[in-house]
Design a protein around this motif. Structure first.
Motif: not given
Length: 414
Positions: A365-370, A379-384, A390-395
């Motif tokens: 529920e509360e998470f850090e960038v790490q 899941h084979g996804l990059s940092y970028r 995450n920016e999309g979730w914020l918007e």
């Protein structure tokens, strides 16, 4: 398909994070599809050469050994032949003590050879039809035996003048072939072999390239060296006391979290019959992790008096095994849809889940960038990609920023 949803496996694993023993072999592959096929082939073959190594799973503490059963599905000319390097990998072990069992065996022949080998064996067939053709005869169908061996359940044989039992079969199986050959082996989703048989689907076509006019150089030396190293490991394990492999408490908790959060999304899409695949994937992941960690043993440890009776999984190998499992379950979902007849194509298309939604559901529920980066990497996804999502979730108002580097999911995203 977007790059971030690429369902190849090996391309998401940094080569140097694989055990040194198999790194030179992996370099022989020339495409993402070949790397996937080679990786699963090597892991399956290597696991057949690891006696006295096990882990416990479930509330009963049942013992599981490093034996994978895997079918590589692909059309003609997709490069499945590279899987035959796995047979070279086990060559020295087989020369010293018979290990390989022919798929073209009657049930009595299969049973007797497995019995002579103390329940241990490796079936390697480049044409899946070799097995399904012989199974059409009344005396040769050992489908039940393969299902039992996948769970190390006793295989019994009873005749008027003779009866015997292989108490704990440890059998690895690697098959390659077309989807029609695969479907002949697993004719229905209710067939118990479906969830026990790891499935890798290859849609890529191999290009006509210089490999046909310029033979690959150096592969003989690479395979000879790796085969000797695997033989040394097999000998050391054979002389050793039983060694228990285990995940760390953190790794075990993470695997449990996957069962509770990531995989149920597939069951919602495919139905309850896919439940057994989800549950068994946890065992497959731990088996893969055990094989990877065992392959890291050094020459100085190849003596029974220096081997410990316990072996802990490295974080590196757990992350690799988890990533492999996360990708393979999507391949098995594609096969599942094909078997049910929902798709009429020659090779099933592997489809990604809504990874953006799934990644968000996996976060606390509360998470850090790490936290975000760790889940994305599994899941084979990059940092970028993770930070962009995450920016999309914020918007979209799915998460809110609490302070620098810390976020909270909104109720709408739960």
């Amino acid at each position: 398909m977007e790059a971030e949803q690429d369902l190849h496996i090996a391309k998401h694993i940094e080569p140097e994070k694989l055990p040194v023993m198999i790194q030179p072999i992996m370099s022989l592959a020339q495409s993402d599809a070949e790397r996937d096929m080679l990786l699963m082939s090597l892991l399956t073959a290597a696991g057949s050469c690891m006696p006295n190594l096990y882990f416990r799973y479930g509330i009963t503490g049942k013992k599981y050994y490093p034996n994978l059963q895997c079918f590589i599905v692909g059309s003609a000319a997709c490069g499945k032949g590279i899987a035959n390097l796995a047979l070279e990998l086990v060559s020295k072990v087989h020369e010293a003590a018979p290990l390989v069992i022919a798929g073209d065996s009657s049930y009595p022949g299969f049973y007797k050879q497995l019995e002579r080998q103390n329940g241990r064996g490796y079936i390697h067939e480049s044409e899946g039809s070799v097995i399904t053709d012989v199974w059409r005869t009344s005396v040769a169908n050992y489908n039940t035996a393969l299902r039992k061996a996948a769970e190390h359940e006793p295989i019994t044989r009873n005749r008027a003048n003779n009866s015997s039992c292989i108490a704990c079969p440890q059998l690895s199986v690697l098959l390659t072939g077309t989807f029609s050959q695969y479907k002949a082996l697993v004719p229905s989703i209710e067939n118990g072999y479906f969830s026990r048989l790891l499935t890798l689907i290859v849609n890529d076509q191999q290009a006509f390239s210089s490999r046909y006019v310029e033979p690959a150089s150096g592969s003989n030396g690479v395979m000879s060296t790796a085969a000797q190293q695997l033989f040394d490991l097999c000998q050391a394990l054979y002389k050793s006391r039983p060694i228990e492999f285990s995940l760390t408490s953190e790794q075990r908790a993470r695997l449990g979290q996957h069962l509770e959060t990531a995989y149920p999304a597939l069951m919602q899409l495919l139905g309850d019959n896919f439940h057994s695949v989800v549950l068994r994937m946890a065992v497959h992941i731990e088996r893969i992790a055990m094989i990877l960690t065992a392959l890291r043993w050094k020459k100085s440890e190849y003596y029974s008096d220096k081997m410990d009776v316990a072996l802990s999984c490295t974080d590196e190998d757990y992350q690799t095994a988890e990533l492999i499992g996360n990708k393979l379950i999507l391949h098995m979902a594609a096969a599942y849809r094909m078997i049910k007849g929902a798709e009429e194509v020659s090779v099933p298309k592997v489809q990604p889940l809504d990874q953006r939604k799934m990644l968000l559901s996996l976060l606390p529920e509360e998470f850090e960038v790490q936290n975000l980066v760790t889940e994305a990497k599994a899941h084979g996804l990059s940092y970028r990609t993770a930070t962009r999502w995450n920016e999309g979730w914020l918007e979209e108002g799915l998460v809110v920023k609490i302070r620098h580097g810390v976020y909270r999911k909104c109720l709408a995203s739960a």
